[in-house]
Design a protein around this motif. Structure first.
Motif, PDB file in Angstrom:
ATOM      1  N   PHE A 280       0.835  -1.201   0.000  1.00 30.75           N
ATOM      2  CA  PHE A 280       0.000   0.000   0.000  1.00 30.75           C
ATOM      3  C   PHE A 280       0.872   1.254   0.000  1.00 30.75           C
ATOM      4  O   PHE A 280       0.652   2.186  -0.782  1.00 30.75           O
ATOM      5  CB  PHE A 280      -0.934   0.016   1.218  1.00 30.75           C
ATOM      6  N   LEU A 281       1.858   1.270   0.881  1.00 30.64           N
ATOM      7  CA  LEU A 281       2.747   2.423   1.001  1.00 30.64           C
ATOM      8  C   LEU A 281       3.473   2.712  -0.311  1.00 30.64           C
ATOM      9  O   LEU A 281       3.599   3.874  -0.725  1.00 30.64           O
ATOM     10  CB  LEU A 281       3.748   2.179   2.142  1.00 30.64           C
ATOM     11  N   SER A 282       3.919   1.672  -0.999  1.00 32.58           N
ATOM     12  CA  SER A 282       4.601   1.831  -2.284  1.00 32.58           C
ATOM     13  C   SER A 282       3.687   2.479  -3.316  1.00 32.58           C
ATOM     14  O   SER A 282       4.099   3.392  -4.041  1.00 32.58           O
ATOM     15  CB  SER A 282       5.090   0.483  -2.808  1.00 32.58           C
ATOM     16  N   ILE A 283       2.458   2.010  -3.388  1.00 34.59           N
ATOM     17  CA  ILE A 283       1.488   2.580  -4.342  1.00 34.59           C
ATOM     18  C   ILE A 283       1.210   4.037  -3.980  1.00 34.59           C
ATOM     19  O   ILE A 283       1.214   4.921  -4.843  1.00 34.59           O
ATOM     20  CB  ILE A 283       0.187   1.744  -4.359  1.00 34.59           C
ATOM     21  N   LEU A 284       0.983   4.310  -2.709  1.00 30.76           N
ATOM     22  CA  LEU A 284       0.678   5.657  -2.234  1.00 30.76           C
ATOM     23  C   LEU A 284       1.803   6.640  -2.573  1.00 30.76           C
ATOM     24  O   LEU A 284       1.570   7.716  -3.121  1.00 30.76           O
ATOM     25  CB  LEU A 284       0.449   5.630  -0.717  1.00 30.76           C
ATOM     26  N   LYS A 285       3.021   6.263  -2.259  1.00 35.88           N
ATOM     27  CA  LYS A 285       4.155   7.178  -2.429  1.00 35.88           C
ATOM     28  C   LYS A 285       4.571   7.331  -3.886  1.00 35.88           C
ATOM     29  O   LYS A 285       5.307   8.253  -4.222  1.00 35.88           O
ATOM     30  CB  LYS A 285       5.341   6.734  -1.561  1.00 35.88           C
ATOM     31  N   ASN A 286       4.069   6.463  -4.769  1.00 36.40           N
ATOM     32  CA  ASN A 286       4.342   6.597  -6.199  1.00 36.40           C
ATOM     33  C   ASN A 286       3.220   7.327  -6.941  1.00 36.40           C
ATOM     34  O   ASN A 286       3.295   7.484  -8.154  1.00 36.40           O
ATOM     35  CB  ASN A 286       4.587   5.225  -6.832  1.00 36.40           C
TER      36      ASN A 286
ATOM     37  N   ASP B 186      11.480  -4.602   7.702  1.00 34.19           N
ATOM     38  CA  ASP B 186      10.228  -3.854   7.502  1.00 34.19           C
ATOM     39  C   ASP B 186      10.454  -2.371   7.774  1.00 34.19           C
ATOM     40  O   ASP B 186      10.043  -1.513   6.983  1.00 34.19           O
ATOM     41  CB  ASP B 186       9.118  -4.365   8.429  1.00 34.19           C
ATOM     42  N   LEU B 187      11.092  -2.088   8.877  1.00 31.07           N
ATOM     43  CA  LEU B 187      11.365  -0.704   9.274  1.00 31.07           C
ATOM     44  C   LEU B 187      12.164   0.024   8.192  1.00 31.07           C
ATOM     45  O   LEU B 187      11.780   1.111   7.735  1.00 31.07           O
ATOM     46  CB  LEU B 187      12.131  -0.699  10.603  1.00 31.07           C
ATOM     47  N   GLU B 188      13.259  -0.572   7.753  1.00 37.48           N
ATOM     48  CA  GLU B 188      14.110   0.045   6.736  1.00 37.48           C
ATOM     49  C   GLU B 188      13.369   0.221   5.416  1.00 37.48           C
ATOM     50  O   GLU B 188      13.486   1.266   4.762  1.00 37.48           O
ATOM     51  CB  GLU B 188      15.376  -0.788   6.537  1.00 37.48           C
ATOM     52  N   GLU B 189      12.610  -0.794   5.016  1.00 34.04           N
ATOM     53  CA  GLU B 189      11.854  -0.724   3.762  1.00 34.04           C
ATOM     54  C   GLU B 189      10.839   0.416   3.799  1.00 34.04           C
ATOM     55  O   GLU B 189      10.703   1.170   2.830  1.00 34.04           O
ATOM     56  CB  GLU B 189      11.150  -2.055   3.484  1.00 34.04           C
ATOM     57  N   CYS B 190      10.140   0.560   4.919  1.00 27.86           N
ATOM     58  CA  CYS B 190       9.141   1.626   5.041  1.00 27.86           C
ATOM     59  C   CYS B 190       9.779   3.007   4.920  1.00 27.86           C
ATOM     60  O   CYS B 190       9.248   3.891   4.248  1.00 27.86           O
ATOM     61  CB  CYS B 190       8.385   1.505   6.362  1.00 27.86           C
ATOM     62  N   TYR B 191      10.923   3.200   5.551  1.00 37.87           N
ATOM     63  CA  TYR B 191      11.592   4.497   5.463  1.00 37.87           C
ATOM     64  C   TYR B 191      12.159   4.748   4.064  1.00 37.87           C
ATOM     65  O   TYR B 191      12.151   5.875   3.581  1.00 37.87           O
ATOM     66  CB  TYR B 191      12.651   4.654   6.547  1.00 37.87           C
ATOM     67  N   LYS B 192      12.614   3.695   3.386  1.00 38.89           N
ATOM     68  CA  LYS B 192      13.091   3.851   2.002  1.00 38.89           C
ATOM     69  C   LYS B 192      11.957   4.319   1.087  1.00 38.89           C
ATOM     70  O   LYS B 192      12.164   5.127   0.185  1.00 38.89           O
ATOM     71  CB  LYS B 192      13.652   2.532   1.467  1.00 38.89           C
ATOM     72  N   ILE B 193      10.765   3.782   1.327  1.00 39.35           N
ATOM     73  CA  ILE B 193       9.608   4.120   0.495  1.00 39.35           C
ATOM     74  C   ILE B 193       9.121   5.536   0.794  1.00 39.35           C
ATOM     75  O   ILE B 193       8.632   6.228  -0.082  1.00 39.35           O
ATOM     76  CB  ILE B 193       8.466   3.095   0.705  1.00 39.35           C
ATOM     77  N   GLY B 194       9.271   5.979   2.042  1.00 36.14           N
ATOM     78  CA  GLY B 194       8.870   7.351   2.366  1.00 36.14           C
ATOM     79  C   GLY B 194       7.861   7.490   3.485  1.00 36.14           C
ATOM     80  O   GLY B 194       7.096   8.454   3.525  1.00 36.14           O
ATOM     81  N   VAL B 195       7.866   6.556   4.421  1.00 37.75           N
ATOM     82  CA  VAL B 195       6.944   6.626   5.549  1.00 37.75           C
ATOM     83  C   VAL B 195       7.301   7.822   6.445  1.00 37.75           C
ATOM     84  O   VAL B 195       8.456   8.241   6.523  1.00 37.75           O
ATOM     85  CB  VAL B 195       6.954   5.291   6.342  1.00 37.75           C
ATOM     86  N   SER B 196       6.292   8.377   7.113  1.00 40.09           N
ATOM     87  CA  SER B 196       6.496   9.531   7.999  1.00 40.09           C
ATOM     88  C   SER B 196       6.848   9.111   9.419  1.00 40.09           C
ATOM     89  O   SER B 196       7.359   9.922  10.188  1.00 40.09           O
ATOM     90  CB  SER B 196       5.231  10.390   8.028  1.00 40.09           C
ATOM     91  N   GLY B 197       6.539   7.879   9.777  1.00 40.61           N
ATOM     92  CA  GLY B 197       6.843   7.387  11.109  1.00 40.61           C
ATOM     93  C   GLY B 197       6.550   5.900  11.218  1.00 40.61           C
ATOM     94  O   GLY B 197       5.795   5.346  10.412  1.00 40.61           O
ATOM     95  N   TYR B 198       7.159   5.266  12.205  1.00 34.32           N
ATOM     96  CA  TYR B 198       7.018   3.826  12.409  1.00 34.32           C
ATOM     97  C   TYR B 198       6.872   3.605  13.909  1.00 34.32           C
ATOM     98  O   TYR B 198       7.802   3.864  14.665  1.00 34.32           O
ATOM     99  CB  TYR B 198       8.266   3.115  11.876  1.00 34.32           C
ATOM    100  N   VAL B 199       5.696   3.177  14.338  1.00 32.25           N
ATOM    101  CA  VAL B 199       5.391   3.038  15.759  1.00 32.25           C
ATOM    102  C   VAL B 199       5.005   1.593  16.061  1.00 32.25           C
ATOM    103  O   VAL B 199       4.111   1.042  15.416  1.00 32.25           O
ATOM    104  CB  VAL B 199       4.234   3.994  16.164  1.00 32.25           C
TER     105      VAL B 199
END
Length: 137
Positions: free
Chosen positions: A70-76, A96-109
């Motif tokens: 979902f995050l990949s689709i959103l950020k593209n 997972d954490l690293e992948e999310c930040y590479k894609i462009g997540v704003s935070g990881y909780v």
């Protein structure tokens, strides 16, 4: 001044959805929660560009479409990539954490087990995004 947020909660676990609603109520916040049970539902909601959320709270482990997909689709998507997205997950997997930040997540909780700890974390996340200078698109 704090802003009342439109929050898209993408979460497949009914207990987690209820926990979020209970927390918002307990904190007496006036945020609007829109629910999507998976990434596909989340994307369907986002098709209506007239009512985009101020914040997306996203679980990682879901059926049909993972949070990372979902995050990949959103950020593209140039029309949606600006929406702040915070991962709420039980996964402390470093990949997972690293992948999310590479894609462009704003935070990881990480979701804590104890409800009181959950309330503290959600309070901090929502307090930050309700005072952040969110740009209207």
């Amino acid at each position: 001044m704090t802003k009342n947020l439109k929050i898209l909660l993408i979460e497949d676990n009914l207990i987690e959805i209820m926990k979020m609603k209970r927390t918002i109520s307990l904190l007496e916040l006036k945020h609007t929660i829109i629910e999507a049970k998976n990434g596909e539902e989340g994307l369907q909601f986002l098709e209506d560009k007239s009512y985009l959320p101020d914040l997306i709270l996203l679980d990682l482990n879901m059926p049909k479409m993972s949070g990372i997909e979902f995050l990949s689709i959103l950020k593209n998507d140039k029309n949606l990539c600006h929406i702040p997205t915070v991962i709420l997950t039980t996964s402390d997997n470093q990949k997972d954490l690293e992948e999310c930040y590479k894609i462009g997540v704003s935070g990881y909780v990480l979701k804590p087990l104890k409800y009181d700890d959950y309330v503290k974390k959600i309070t901090a996340v929502l307090a930050y995004w309700s005072i952040n200078e969110l740009k209207e698109y």
